[in-house]
Write an enzyme that holds these catalytic residues in place. Structure first.
Site, PDB file in Angstrom:
ATOM      1  CG  ASP B  87      27.985 -22.557  -5.862  1.00 28.36           C
ATOM      2  OD1 ASP B  87      28.488 -21.496  -5.451  1.00 28.36           O
ATOM      3  OD2 ASP B  87      28.642 -23.600  -6.030  1.00 28.36           O
ATOM      4  CG  ASP B 116      32.471 -26.721  -3.527  1.00 27.46           C
ATOM      5  OD1 ASP B 116      33.282 -25.956  -2.972  1.00 27.46           O
ATOM      6  OD2 ASP B 116      31.940 -26.469  -4.624  1.00 27.46           O
TER       7      ASP B 116
END
Lengths: 132, 132
Positions: B87, B116
């Site tokens: 990310d 996550d």
């Protein structure tokens, strides 16, 4: 081991390590296997696996690594396996739970990548407690 | 969306969020969807998704969430999807890379769990830089 699926291969590998059986687990990884504890660092091959885990296992009275979810793509020639685990370990009578997501690659019947994602604060807390 | 596979559904969801399109992404999750950032905490449902991400997205000039590996089991009625992501996000001209492993459950065509795993130190470093 040729009858294993990637799914069962990773389950066996995980169970062997939780039983502190590094000798047999080492035969399941390639000579250049990357073992990556993301927030801490990488080690390579059977000796790297041994160097990383021997000290940790010596600190632990016992370990229980639970695979909560796992999905795999491919076969024993070439596969990706991802899982979600709860790695429990007991140090000096206290049980710690490390929430982990693992990524594995298998090539030619052996694990060539084992990468664990976790937040290192739980691990640091356990290590500090054990060394105090 | 009935033609989606669990794999493509999660890829679309991820791309929408990286484009800051919370409105459309929200329609892909269930009313009681659990959104768990493991080292930080949980939120629930479309409003929880919005509350968690709106402030973060406002801080970011841009985002690029790359799915490095992904594996799924099941169909749009019931599935588990696990992935490994990088990310990337840009705050005040600096690009940060958060290494993430994601776990998703799909039930009846919607995402009911998004969890996550990551080490929060990178995220905290970015937030501190942004607020200084």
């Amino acid at each position: 081991m040729t009858t294993d699926s990637p799914d069962s291969f990773v389950r066996s590998f995980t169970a062997l390590l939780a039983a502190k059986n590094i000798d047999v687990a080492s035969t399941m990884i390639s000579d250049d296997c990357e073992y990556d504890n993301v927030p801490i660092g990488k080690a390579f091959g059977p000796q790297g696996l041994r160097d990383t885990l021997t000290g940790f296992f010596a600190m632990c009275d016992s370990l229980d690594w639970e695979i909560v979810r796992q999905s795999s793509t491919g076969d024993m020639n070439s596969a990706v396996v991802l899982n979600e685990r709860i790695d429990r370990f007991v140090i000096e009578g206290t049980t710690y739970e490390l929430l982990v997501a693992g990524v594995y690659e298998i090539r030619d019947g052996r694990i060539t990548l084992w990468r664990d994602y976790f937040d290192q604060s739980v691990l640091m807390q356990a290590f500090q407690a054990a060394s105090s």
